[in-house]
Design a protein around this motif. Structure first.
Motif, PDB file in Angstrom:
ATOM      1  N   ALA A   1       7.440 -56.587 -12.689  1.00 58.92           N
ATOM      2  CA  ALA A   1       7.568 -55.156 -12.964  1.00 58.92           C
ATOM      3  C   ALA A   1       8.161 -54.485 -11.726  1.00 58.92           C
ATOM      4  O   ALA A   1       8.051 -55.004 -10.623  1.00 58.92           O
ATOM      5  N   PRO A   2       8.810 -53.336 -11.882  1.00 62.83           N
ATOM      6  CA  PRO A   2       9.373 -52.648 -10.711  1.00 62.83           C
ATOM      7  C   PRO A   2       8.290 -52.099  -9.793  1.00 62.83           C
ATOM      8  O   PRO A   2       7.186 -51.787 -10.230  1.00 62.83           O
ATOM      9  N   ALA A   3       8.630 -52.002  -8.529  1.00 66.13           N
ATOM     10  CA  ALA A   3       7.730 -51.407  -7.537  1.00 66.13           C
ATOM     11  C   ALA A   3       8.382 -50.142  -7.009  1.00 66.13           C
ATOM     12  O   ALA A   3       9.566 -50.129  -6.674  1.00 66.13           O
ATOM     13  N   ARG A   4       7.639 -49.075  -6.943  1.00 62.34           N
ATOM     14  CA  ARG A   4       8.153 -47.805  -6.416  1.00 62.34           C
ATOM     15  C   ARG A   4       7.980 -47.784  -4.908  1.00 62.34           C
ATOM     16  O   ARG A   4       6.933 -48.145  -4.384  1.00 62.34           O
ATOM     17  N   ILE A   5       9.051 -47.345  -4.223  1.00 66.30           N
ATOM     18  CA  ILE A   5       9.018 -47.211  -2.770  1.00 66.30           C
ATOM     19  C   ILE A   5       9.689 -45.898  -2.389  1.00 66.30           C
ATOM     20  O   ILE A   5      10.367 -45.276  -3.209  1.00 66.30           O
ATOM     21  N   LYS A   6       9.476 -45.470  -1.176  1.00 62.61           N
ATOM     22  CA  LYS A   6      10.148 -44.282  -0.635  1.00 62.61           C
ATOM     23  C   LYS A   6      11.328 -44.747   0.210  1.00 62.61           C
ATOM     24  O   LYS A   6      11.216 -45.722   0.948  1.00 62.61           O
ATOM     25  N   VAL A   7      12.455 -44.057   0.100  1.00 57.64           N
ATOM     26  CA  VAL A   7      13.614 -44.306   0.946  1.00 57.64           C
ATOM     27  C   VAL A   7      14.093 -42.976   1.497  1.00 57.64           C
ATOM     28  O   VAL A   7      13.824 -41.916   0.919  1.00 57.64           O
ATOM     29  N   THR A   8      14.788 -43.032   2.611  1.00 54.84           N
ATOM     30  CA  THR A   8      15.388 -41.844   3.188  1.00 54.84           C
ATOM     31  C   THR A   8      16.891 -42.030   3.179  1.00 54.84           C
ATOM     32  O   THR A   8      17.406 -43.029   3.690  1.00 54.84           O
ATOM     33  N   ILE A   9      17.590 -41.075   2.565  1.00 52.96           N
ATOM     34  CA  ILE A   9      19.050 -41.083   2.541  1.00 52.96           C
ATOM     35  C   ILE A   9      19.486 -39.884   3.354  1.00 52.96           C
ATOM     36  O   ILE A   9      19.217 -38.751   2.973  1.00 52.96           O
TER      37      ILE A   9
ATOM     38  N   PRO B   1      23.493 -43.415   5.072  1.00 60.62           N
ATOM     39  CA  PRO B   1      22.588 -44.552   5.278  1.00 60.62           C
ATOM     40  C   PRO B   1      21.302 -44.409   4.462  1.00 60.62           C
ATOM     41  O   PRO B   1      20.755 -43.320   4.335  1.00 60.62           O
ATOM     42  N   VAL B   2      20.842 -45.520   3.911  1.00 61.34           N
ATOM     43  CA  VAL B   2      19.591 -45.589   3.162  1.00 61.34           C
ATOM     44  C   VAL B   2      18.614 -46.394   4.019  1.00 61.34           C
ATOM     45  O   VAL B   2      18.870 -47.553   4.320  1.00 61.34           O
ATOM     46  N   THR B   3      17.509 -45.760   4.420  1.00 62.01           N
ATOM     47  CA  THR B   3      16.523 -46.445   5.265  1.00 62.01           C
ATOM     48  C   THR B   3      15.173 -46.462   4.584  1.00 62.01           C
ATOM     49  O   THR B   3      14.874 -45.617   3.737  1.00 62.01           O
ATOM     50  N   LEU B   4      14.367 -47.428   4.971  1.00 68.54           N
ATOM     51  CA  LEU B   4      12.990 -47.520   4.502  1.00 68.54           C
ATOM     52  C   LEU B   4      12.082 -46.844   5.521  1.00 68.54           C
ATOM     53  O   LEU B   4      12.469 -46.672   6.678  1.00 68.54           O
TER      54      LEU B   4
END
Length: 183
Positions: free
Chosen positions: A86-94, A128-131
């Protein structure tokens, strides 16, 4: 005879690894991230759902070598996945905008893809996409008119034609000429 009369047996796995280092790459299983690592006592630990360890710092080196390119989702070959995950939700910063994203199992069933929203409140360009807890990007989001065009791996190098199209795409005069030619 584990569990007999209410007693449990716990097995400890030890090794000669560097304390605090990832034991192997992360994995996505049933919508949860699992991050194996070595403790200070050189014991193998498994952090589920990023309670103590974070995905960004553990995968920074592998993310820097990703040459993938995708539309709304980008393959992350350094994260393993189960076949029926199943998908996992995460936060990213763009750039400076924090958003929700998903890690979904790839169609091959062995790796993961990073999926973003299609509409982003960002100016046109390559962002840029960062975690969380890391400064190194895992990908770059190419945005035009607030819409996500594609995701690119950090090591992806576009060809001259693609760079030319991206650079003139927001030019008003070029749009005018393209509209006239399409009539």
């Amino acid at each position: 005879m584990d569990g007999c009369l209410g007693g449990d047996r716990m097995v400890r796995v030890t090794g000669d690894a560097t304390p605090g280092a990832p034991a192997t790459g992360p994995a996505l299983t049933d919508g949860r991230l699992a991050l194996p690592n070595w403790t200070a006592d050189r014991q193998l630990a498994l952090d589920v759902d990023q309670r103590q360890r974070k995905l960004g710092p553990d995968t920074a080196g592998a993310a820097a070598a990703n040459t993938g390119r995708g539309g709304r989702s980008l393959p992350l070959p350094y994260i393993a996945a189960g076949a029926d995950g199943a998908p996992a939700r995460i936060k990213v910063t763009i750039s400076a905008l924090t958003l929700d994203a998903e890690l979904i199992p790839a169609p091959d069933g062995t790796t993961v893809q990073l999926r973003l929203l299609t509409r982003l409140k960002l100016p046109a360009g390559r962002h840029p996409v960062t975690l969380p807890k890391t400064d190194t990007p895992v990908a770059y989001a190419v945005v035009r008119d607030g819409a996500l065009l594609r995701l690119e791996g950090t090591a992806y190098e576009s060809r001259t034609g693609r760079r030319l199209l991206d650079s003139v795409a927001d030019n008003v005069q070029v749009r005018r000429v393209r509209r006239r030619l399409s009539r």
